[in-house]
Structures are given as structure tokens and as C-alpha cells.
Write a protein that holds these residues in place. Structure first.
Motif, short mmCIF file in Angstrom:
data_model
loop_
_atom_site.label_atom_id
_atom_site.label_comp_id
_atom_site.label_asym_id
_atom_site.label_seq_id
_atom_site.Cartn_x
_atom_site.Cartn_y
_atom_site.Cartn_z
N ASP A 106 0.02 20.86 -28.28
CA ASP A 106 1.30 20.87 -27.43
C ASP A 106 1.88 19.39 -27.68
O ASP A 106 1.23 18.36 -27.02
N SER A 122 4.24 18.04 -26.32
CA SER A 122 4.58 17.18 -25.14
C SER A 122 3.59 16.50 -24.52
O SER A 122 3.82 15.63 -23.78
N ARG A 150 12.32 17.41 -32.59
CA ARG A 150 12.30 18.24 -33.52
C ARG A 150 13.76 18.34 -34.25
O ARG A 150 14.64 18.82 -33.51
N SER A 168 16.43 20.43 -31.74
CA SER A 168 15.86 21.51 -30.78
C SER A 168 15.98 20.60 -29.34
O SER A 168 15.65 19.70 -29.02
N THR A 169 16.62 21.39 -28.53
CA THR A 169 16.65 20.98 -26.95
C THR A 169 15.68 21.75 -26.31
O THR A 169 15.25 21.10 -25.23
N ARG A 170 15.12 22.66 -26.68
CA ARG A 170 13.84 23.57 -26.07
C ARG A 170 13.39 24.65 -26.89
O ARG A 170 14.12 25.27 -27.63
N CYS A 171 12.27 24.67 -27.04
CA CYS A 171 11.47 25.60 -27.72
C CYS A 171 10.76 26.76 -26.57
O CYS A 171 10.01 26.53 -25.71
N ALA A 172 11.64 28.04 -26.94
CA ALA A 172 11.43 29.23 -26.22
C ALA A 172 10.11 29.96 -26.57
O ALA A 172 9.50 30.43 -25.87
N LYS A 173 9.97 29.73 -27.79
CA LYS A 173 8.61 30.52 -28.45
C LYS A 173 8.34 29.82 -29.75
O LYS A 173 9.28 29.39 -30.48
#
Length: 161
Positions: free
Chosen positions: A60, A62, A69, A143-148
Motif C-alpha cells: 500500500d 500510502s 502516480r 492520479s488524485t485517487r485510486c478507486a481500484k
């Protein structure tokens, strides 16, 4: 790897291992409803055949501090097979590049790179893209958020290789 036929047990083993490759052989056999010796033989055969290429740990990001990314589209000026191969080798040698795809239509390559921050990305972009004479266009998304995110291949029944 050509000519290998995966049966239902092979597919069950692969699906379970993709979810968690750290399972003991005993636990794997329990989950796929087969004996432990059978599972051991099957996994060994899948490795020897190249179906299981390697086993990795997915970390992970984070937990390691800030990560940026970058999703980078690259178009080349010259698009011969040799130019594609040369660019691919050049990009894949970079440790910050975690994925590299030849794509069509649109750009020639889509690259995923992971860096600490924008300053590190800027240095990476200058080093990789500004020094190559064969790059026509570079377009980067962040990338502002990884949903999957899944490293699993979609395994379906009746697959022949």
C-alpha cells in the motif's frame, strides 16, 4: 507455454493464489477442495509452464509516505518495430516506471510512474522525455485517487494456452 490446457482445478488454484499467494499448500488445498499433494504438483507444473510467472507482495503506497502516480501518454516520431522496442527498453529500465503498455489507437505508449512529489516527476520527465530525439508528444495525468487496483488477471474456465 503453448499447448497448455488449464482445467477447472488449475483455474481454482490460480484464482486463490492471485487473491493471496502467501497461503500454505495445506490451506490452498482446503480452499480449492483438492489434496495437498495434488495442489503441490499442480502449482509446481503451473510455475514450470510459465503460467505462474512470479509471486509478489503488493504494498500500500500510502503506508510509505506521499506518492504521486503519473499516467503518461507518449507518442513517438518514428514508429518502426525497432523504435518501439528501443523506447520500451529505455523506459522499462527506469525504476520509477511501474507499468508500460504499447497501446493503439492514440498514443504509442501509456506509462505509469510513481514518484514522491511534483519536483521528482519534473526531474524524471526531463531525464526520460526531453533527452530522447524520437518523442513527438508527452501528455501526463496525475492520479488524485485510486478507486481500484488489482494485480489479478481475469481467469475464466475453458482457457487453453
Amino acid at each position: 507455454m503453448a499447448g497448455i490446457t488449464l482445467d477447472d482445478l488449475d483455474l481454482r488454484i490460480l484464482n486463490v493464489l492471485q487473491a493471496d499467494s502467501s497461503l500454505s499448500n495445506l490451506e490452498l488445498s482446503r480452499r480449492v477442495h483438492a489434496s495437498a499433494p495434488t495442489c503441490l504438483r499442480r502449482v509446481r507444473a503451473l510455475r514450470e509452464a510459465g503460467v505462474i510467472a512470479r509471486q509478489i507482495a503488493i504494498i500500500d503506497p500510502s503506508t510509505l509516505g506521499p506518492t504521486l502516480r503519473a499516467v503518461v501518454e507518449v507518442s513517438l516520431d518514428r514508429q518502426t518495430a525497432e523504435d518501439y522496442d528501443a523506447f520500451e527498453s529505455y523506459i522499462c529500465a527506469e525504476p520509477a516506471v511501474t507499468q508500460c503498455y504499447r497501446v493503439s489507437p492514440g498514443p504509442d505508449f501509456v506509462i505509469i510512474a510513481e514518484v514522491r512529489d511534483m519536483a521528482e516527476y519534473d526531474e524524471l520527465a526531463r531525464r526520460l522525455f526531453k533527452s530522447s530525439a524520437n518523442i513527438r508528444n508527452v501528455r501526463t495525468f496525475f492520479s488524485t485517487r485510486c478507486a481500484k487496483f488489482e494485480a489479478n488477471a481475469r481467469i475464466r474456465p475453458n482457457v487453453s494456452r
